[in-house]
Design a protein around this motif. Structure first.
Motif, PDB file in Angstrom:
ATOM      1  N   ASP A 160      26.950  50.948  28.304  1.00  0.00           N
ATOM      2  CA  ASP A 160      26.498  49.560  28.415  1.00  0.00           C
ATOM      3  C   ASP A 160      25.070  49.492  28.935  1.00  0.00           C
ATOM      4  OD1 ASP A 160      28.895  48.693  27.447  1.00  0.00           O
ATOM      5  OD2 ASP A 160      29.681  47.985  29.370  1.00  0.00           O
ATOM      6  N   ALA A 161      24.745  50.331  29.914  1.00  0.00           N
ATOM      7  CA  ALA A 161      23.396  50.331  30.500  1.00  0.00           C
ATOM      8  C   ALA A 161      22.345  50.732  29.464  1.00  0.00           C
ATOM      9  CB  ALA A 161      23.347  51.271  31.708  1.00  0.00           C
ATOM     10  N   ASP A 162      22.644  51.768  28.679  1.00  0.00           N
ATOM     11  CA  ASP A 162      21.696  52.204  27.645  1.00  0.00           C
ATOM     12  C   ASP A 162      21.522  51.136  26.566  1.00  0.00           C
ATOM     13  OD1 ASP A 162      21.292  54.582  28.956  1.00  0.00           O
ATOM     14  OD2 ASP A 162      22.640  55.754  27.652  1.00  0.00           O
ATOM     15  N   LEU A 163      22.618  50.509  26.212  1.00  0.00           N
ATOM     16  CA  LEU A 163      22.562  49.450  25.211  1.00  0.00           C
ATOM     17  C   LEU A 163      21.735  48.267  25.719  1.00  0.00           C
ATOM     18  CD1 LEU A 163      23.532  48.863  22.379  1.00  0.00           C
ATOM     19  CD2 LEU A 163      25.620  47.911  23.320  1.00  0.00           C
ATOM     20  N   GLN A 164      21.947  47.875  26.968  1.00  0.00           N
ATOM     21  CA  GLN A 164      21.165  46.781  27.562  1.00  0.00           C
ATOM     22  C   GLN A 164      19.688  47.138  27.625  1.00  0.00           C
ATOM     23  OE1 GLN A 164      22.026  43.684  28.176  1.00  0.00           O
ATOM     24  NE2 GLN A 164      24.107  44.102  27.523  1.00  0.00           N
ATOM     25  N   ALA A 165      19.379  48.379  27.938  1.00  0.00           N
ATOM     26  CA  ALA A 165      17.982  48.822  27.995  1.00  0.00           C
ATOM     27  C   ALA A 165      17.336  48.746  26.611  1.00  0.00           C
ATOM     28  CB  ALA A 165      17.902  50.242  28.549  1.00  0.00           C
ATOM     29  N   LYS A 166      18.070  49.158  25.601  1.00  0.00           N
ATOM     30  CA  LYS A 166      17.548  49.102  24.219  1.00  0.00           C
ATOM     31  C   LYS A 166      17.323  47.644  23.790  1.00  0.00           C
ATOM     32  CE  LYS A 166      18.295  51.413  19.812  1.00  0.00           C
ATOM     33  NZ  LYS A 166      17.264  52.426  19.840  1.00  0.00           N
ATOM     34  N   ILE A 167      18.248  46.773  24.152  1.00  0.00           N
ATOM     35  CA  ILE A 167      18.101  45.348  23.840  1.00  0.00           C
ATOM     36  C   ILE A 167      16.877  44.778  24.548  1.00  0.00           C
ATOM     37  CG2 ILE A 167      19.136  43.058  24.201  1.00  0.00           C
ATOM     38  CD1 ILE A 167      21.885  44.433  23.722  1.00  0.00           C
ATOM     39  N   ALA A 168      16.680  45.152  25.813  1.00  0.00           N
ATOM     40  CA  ALA A 168      15.531  44.657  26.587  1.00  0.00           C
ATOM     41  C   ALA A 168      14.218  45.071  25.933  1.00  0.00           C
ATOM     42  CB  ALA A 168      15.607  45.160  28.024  1.00  0.00           C
ATOM     43  N   GLU A 171      13.787  42.857  22.849  1.00  0.00           N
ATOM     44  CA  GLU A 171      13.469  41.479  23.243  1.00  0.00           C
ATOM     45  C   GLU A 171      12.031  41.375  23.730  1.00  0.00           C
ATOM     46  OE1 GLU A 171      16.626  40.558  26.017  1.00  0.00           O
ATOM     47  OE2 GLU A 171      17.844  39.632  24.426  1.00  0.00           O
TER      48      GLU A 171
END
Length: 183
Positions: A160-168, A171
């Motif tokens: 989840d953390a890696d996915l959120q970082a990629k999304i950030a 964005e």
């Protein structure tokens, strides 16, 4: 007497028109942040994002309502509205990147595409009949080529953390591009 007959005929026509409009409204699907996931689950969607005050939205409403009625019992397709001015619709419109009204989108509910076609009933119906079909995605991996399957698997395998970082990161690219566009 002739005048009374005209008034009666006009009144009958008005009542018939009202009943007809009510029938379309009764089967209308209004998506909100509360029901979006449950109503779109497993379906290919065709969504009109609108604002009640928008002139173009008002003009296409009868044809869109007729289209929703036509497909109301379809098990694989969902034709729906999102009121972008409502408290429960605005978050969806923001998430979908809606900037103007009406904005029509289609496809997998988690990966909507912009509809650029004509907005007459016949054109919308033809599009819904011929183009709204399952597409490659997390829910339909069997429709994906090997490259796309690998890409989807990569996302599923991320924490989840890696996915959120990629999304950030992505964005941020959008924000930079929008700031550049404004200047």
């Amino acid at each position: 007497s002739q005048n009374n007959k005209r008034k009666y005929t006009t009144m009958k026509f008005s009542v018939a028109a009202l009943v007809s409009l009510m029938a379309y409204s009764a089967s209308a699907v209004d998506l909100t942040s509360d029901n979006y996931d449950s109503l779109t689950d497993g379906k290919i969607v065709f969504i009109k994002h609108f604002a009640p005050w928008c002139g173009h939205c008002k003009a296409m409403k009868p044809d869109w309502d007729k289209l929703m009625e036509e497909f109301k019992d379809d098990e694989t397709k969902l034709i729906a509205d999102i009121d972008c001015t409502s408290d429960k619709g605005k978050p969806l419109c923001d998430a979908h990147g809606v900037k103007g009204f009406p904005t029509i989108m289609y496809g997998d509910a988690s990966d909507l595409q912009d509809y650029q076609g004509q907005r007459s009933y016949d054109a919308l119906k033809t599009f819904a009949e011929t183009e709204l079909k399952p597409m490659c995605g997390p829910n339909n991996l069997d429709l994906c080529d090997d490259k796309k399957k690998a890409e989807i698997k990569e996302f599923f395998d991320m924490s989840d953390a890696d996915l959120q970082a990629k999304i950030a990161v992505e964005e941020n690219k959008i924000e930079v591009a929008e700031a550049k566009l404004k200047t």
